[in-house]
Design an enzyme around this catalytic site. Structure first.
Site, PDB file in Angstrom:
ATOM      1  N   ASP A   1      12.234  -1.187   3.645  1.00 34.57           N
ATOM      2  CA  ASP A   1      12.118  -0.300   2.504  1.00 34.57           C
ATOM      3  C   ASP A   1      12.129  -1.181   1.246  1.00 34.57           C
ATOM      4  O   ASP A   1      12.346  -2.394   1.311  1.00 34.57           O
ATOM      5  CB  ASP A   1      13.257   0.740   2.513  1.00 34.57           C
ATOM      6  CG  ASP A   1      12.860   1.994   1.754  1.00 34.57           C
ATOM      7  OD1 ASP A   1      13.383   3.071   2.058  1.00 34.57           O
ATOM      8  OD2 ASP A   1      12.002   1.884   0.847  1.00 34.57           O
TER       9      ASP A   1
HETATM   10  C1  GLC Z   1      11.216   4.160  -1.556  1.00 34.64           C
HETATM   11  C2  GLC Z   1      11.526   5.006  -0.331  1.00 34.64           C
HETATM   12  C3  GLC Z   1      10.530   4.868   0.775  1.00 34.64           C
HETATM   13  C4  GLC Z   1       9.171   4.570   0.188  1.00 34.64           C
HETATM   14  C5  GLC Z   1       9.257   3.193  -0.442  1.00 34.64           C
HETATM   15  C6  GLC Z   1       7.923   2.776  -1.084  1.00 34.64           C
HETATM   16  O1  GLC Z   1      12.377   3.698  -2.148  1.00 34.64           O
HETATM   17  O2  GLC Z   1      12.821   4.887   0.228  1.00 34.64           O
HETATM   18  O3  GLC Z   1      10.539   6.082   1.538  1.00 34.64           O
HETATM   19  O4  GLC Z   1       8.177   4.592   1.195  1.00 34.64           O
HETATM   20  O5  GLC Z   1      10.293   3.107  -1.403  1.00 34.64           O
HETATM   21  O6  GLC Z   1       7.635   3.604  -2.176  1.00 34.64           O
END
Ligand code: GLC
Length: 740
Positions: free
Chosen positions: A267
């Site tokens: 993430d």
């Molecule tokens: C965010 C989320 C995740 C998302 C990622 C990219 O913080 O937790 O679900 O896909 O960052 O945007």
């Protein structure tokens, strides 16, 4: 191979091409492929273009511009050392330009075809914009509605969640990675994110292996069976080990047990966050621990880019370990045909989003996801001859609330609002409208800082009070009042947990004041989570749960309110009486003083713990009977299957849909088992008087479970209850036995 995209390229050739690429790549270029660089101006660190030109990158995220995609791709393909094309990635969670109902609403349709079709349209539009990869579907089971991200998942149940997981992967990916109208899917967030303490987003998670394997993992396994190309590791600590550095999750379970052969992205910034979470002393150790745990790609933190070469050079990591992480990334790029077709046609998007079938699909998905919670006296459907109707509430004409959370970068809301949908349904009728006081978060959303749209100053207390009085006046002049209330789009999603499930602001007060006028009220809810609407549940005759229904949401609400569509959705998550009762869910183990005991009163002395509306609940404009429950045998051997059938009949006057649901309970075993578990469902459409026999299979997959006692999947000889009905309180009952 799980990633069996039918590219027509034989597996042997794919492997040859990957090995040939690896053989000529430098260590820096390989590390570049393990790096997902941010394309957003708000991100710290080196600019994407410099990183790409120097060593290339596996992927670019947080960019949404076909022209910019082609610019960066040209640099990657023509100027970087190994000329490997980039994967462009973004969160396309429930639509790119044509917005579909939020995933929680898609689950409320209990119709996997709705989820599949919605995500297929989202994929077509995203790909036409130049995106190759979406960070979806989100598969986190959530049983605490205070958690804001419940909006993005399929609710509280792993069986329904698994069906929705597979359907969304099919929708995003199709069955051929080379299909130019599809994108790579990403099963996220692995694993357990929905169990953050108190529903507080990102908070640590403590789960037993039995909860992980019986509740959290099944949707992820279903995604793998459907061929999901990528996974995303979750932010939070799982049993004191951050998911992004969790070798048990990413190697032992995901790869070694389940045979996943795609790649895992972290993430956002989660690799360098291991330092903040106290799991790594510094960036070097964070990179080492994440890679050693099996994480292929570092999303935006730069920890891999900054540290992996040093780790290989000092012998902490081997080139073989680097190669192992790079291989599946290269393999997917080969499978997608990116080397042959790296660029996007910059004229394509507008043609694709103009397709009439896209908005038709969005309207159908919205219609099928809505849940009729109350309809006292058959108030609904309303007659189209009504005069003197008022539409009131802060969300009634809000495009943002209608489209909901998780919009893609620089999306311009374009939804048909509920007010517009009602006006379109009643040509020639002057529909009165008043928003009442605005509602907003008490603590602003941090993402708001990145939103360039100019922000209106919040209402002053005087303006709010004036709006309140205007709403009362508007209601006073009407015979029927349609109240559109709930949550704004930023009240659910990431950074959007809350301690209460009540209607925010003065919405309930306004509802009560208008009710006190003796007005006939229909309440339409726009929200991304269950709400504790207990006063409305007892006093408002008609309540329609419309969720965040997307671009065609207003039309779909009007279709249902005025009877052009008969609602057939069912709740994918229960609605607690009170937010303090969370987590609340139906599939609980039986206590020594069960609800069925004559001595049972309540689990709290100040309230009943039963939900306002149970899992699987939803009304219709017609009525159904479910009966003639039959089992193919009174007992089956361990490993054998049992067939369960029941007849569902439309006993009313209009056509409608019913969702027939099958629940089981293993009466005893080496572990205590939940009092009910969903193990089958089918949504059927029936004309008045029509009957249909629905059939379910119960075999080892449905009857087995992960046993704490055995530390393994087992299926036991035992006695079982089963129920078939139209929600989780079904009473049509039978018993059967599994014998050794
Ligand atoms: C965010 C989320 C995740 C998302 C990622 C990219 O913080 O937790 O679900 O896909 O960052 O945007």
């Amino acid at each position: 191979m799980n990633n069996q995209g039918k590219t027509g390229i034989p597996e042997s050739e794919i492997n040859q091409r990957v090995e040939a690429l690896l053989a000529k790549m430098s260590l820096d270029e390989k590390i570049g492929q393990l790096n997902q660089v941010s394309g957003a101006d708000f991100s710290p660190g080196p600019k994407a273009v410099d990183v790409i030109r120097k060593v290339g990158a596996g992927s670019v995220l947080w960019l949404n511009d076909p022209r910019r995609f082609n610019e960066l791709q040209k640099i990657a393909v023509e100027e970087s050392p190994s000329g490997i094309p980039l994967l462009f990635a973004l969160d396309v969670i429930h639509g790119y330009r044509t917005i579909f109902p939020i995933p929680l609403a898609m689950a409320a349709s209990w119709d996997p075809a709705v989820a599949e079709q919605s995500q297929a349209v989202a994929a077509r539009e995203a790909r036409a914009a130049g995106l190759h990869w979406t960070f979806g579907p989100m598969l986190d089971i959530a049983r605490d509605a205070r958690w804001g991200r419940i909006v993005e998942g399929a609710g509280e149940d792993p069986f329904l969640g698994s069906a929705m997981a597979a359907a969304q992967v099919r929708g995003f990916q199709g069955d051929d990675f080379a299909d130019p109208e599809r994108v790579l899917a990403c099963a996220k967030h692995f694993a357990g994110y929905g169990y953050s303490d108190g529903g507080r987003d990102y908070d640590p998670v403590y789960l037993s292996e039995a909860q992980l394997r019986n509740v959290v993992f099944p949707p992820f396994q279903a995604a793998i069976k459907a061929g999901v190309a990528t996974f995303m590791s979750a932010y939070m600590d799982l049993n004191n080990v951050p998911a992004t550095g969790n070798r048990w999750l990413m190697r032992d379970v995901l790869r070694n047990e389940w045979g996943f052969d795609g790649f895992i992205v972290s993430d956002a910034f989660a690799v360098i966050n291991l330092v903040i979470q106290g799991y790594a002393r510094d960036g070097r150790e964070a990179a080492l621990r994440a890679l050693d745990a099996g994480l292929n790609m570092d999303m935006a933190s730069g920890a891999y880019l900054d540290n992996l070469a040093g780790l290989v050079n000092d012998g902490s990591l081997t080139m073989a370990q680097i190669d192992e992480m790079v291989r599946p990334i290269l393999a997917l790029k080969v499978r997608m045909g990116l080397f042959e077709h790296p660029y996007v046609d910059e004229t394509l998007l507008e043609k694709v989003v103009a397709r009439p079938d896209h908005r038709q699909a969005a309207r159908l998905a919205a219609q099928r996801s809505m849940v009729l919670l109350r309809n006292e006296g058959g108030l609904l459907p309303l007659s189209k001859d009504i005069q003197n109707v008022a539409v009131i509430g802060p969300l009634a004409d809000s495009m943002e609330a209608t489209e909901g959370s998780w919009m893609v970068f620089n999306h311009k809301p374009a939804a048909v609002t509920v007010l517009q949908g009602i006006q379109a349904k009643l040509p020639g009728v002057s529909v009165a409208y008043a928003p009442g006081p605005e509602i907003h978060r008490d603590i602003p959303h941090p993402f708001g800082e990145f939103d360039s749209a100019e922000k209106k100053p919040p209402q002053t207390a005087e303006e709010a009070e004036s709006a309140y009085q205007t709403a009362l006046e508007t209601a006073r002049g009407a015979d029927l009042v349609i109240m559109v209330m709930g949550e704004t789009a930023d009240m659910a999603g990431e950074f959007a947990s809350r301690g209460s499930l009540d209607l925010p602001g003065r919405q309930e007060e306004l509802l009560k004041d208008i009710h006190a006028m003796g007005k006939t009220i229909v309440l339409v809810l726009l929200n991304g989570r269950p709400l504790s609407i207990r006063w409305a549940a007892e006093n408002v005759p008609a309540i329609l749960e419309a969720w965040e229904p997307g671009t065609e949401g207003g039309n779909a609400v009007a279709d249902i309110l005025f009877g052009d569509v008969n609602p057939g959705g069912k709740l994918p998550v229960c609605f607690p009486r009170n937010g303090n009762h969370a987590p609340l869910y139906y599939a609980r183990n039986i206590t020594h003083l069960p609800e069925s005991s004559p001595r049972y009163r309540s689990r709290y002395w100040d309230d009943l713990p039963t939900p306002l509306y149970p899992f699987g609940f939803g009304l219709s404009y017609t009525t159904f009977s479910i009966d003639n429950l039959k089992l193919s045998a009174a007992q089956v051997k361990v490993g054998e299957s049992l067939t369960v059938t029941a007849d569902v009949t439309n006993t009313g006057k209009v056509a409608g849909d019913e969702v027939v649901q099958l629940y089981i309970h293993q009466k005893w075993g080496r572990d205590s088992r939940p009092m009910r578990e969903l193990k089958g469902f089918e949504r059927v459409t029936l004309q008045p008087g029509e009957a249909k026999t629905v059939s379910f299979q119960l075999g080892p997959d449905e009857l087995g479970y992960w046993s704490t006692h055995a530390g393994a999947w087992i299926q036991e000889a035992a006695a079982f209850d089963l129920w078939v009905g139209n929600d989780s309180t079904a009473t049509l009952h039978a018993e059967f036995a599994v014998v050794g």
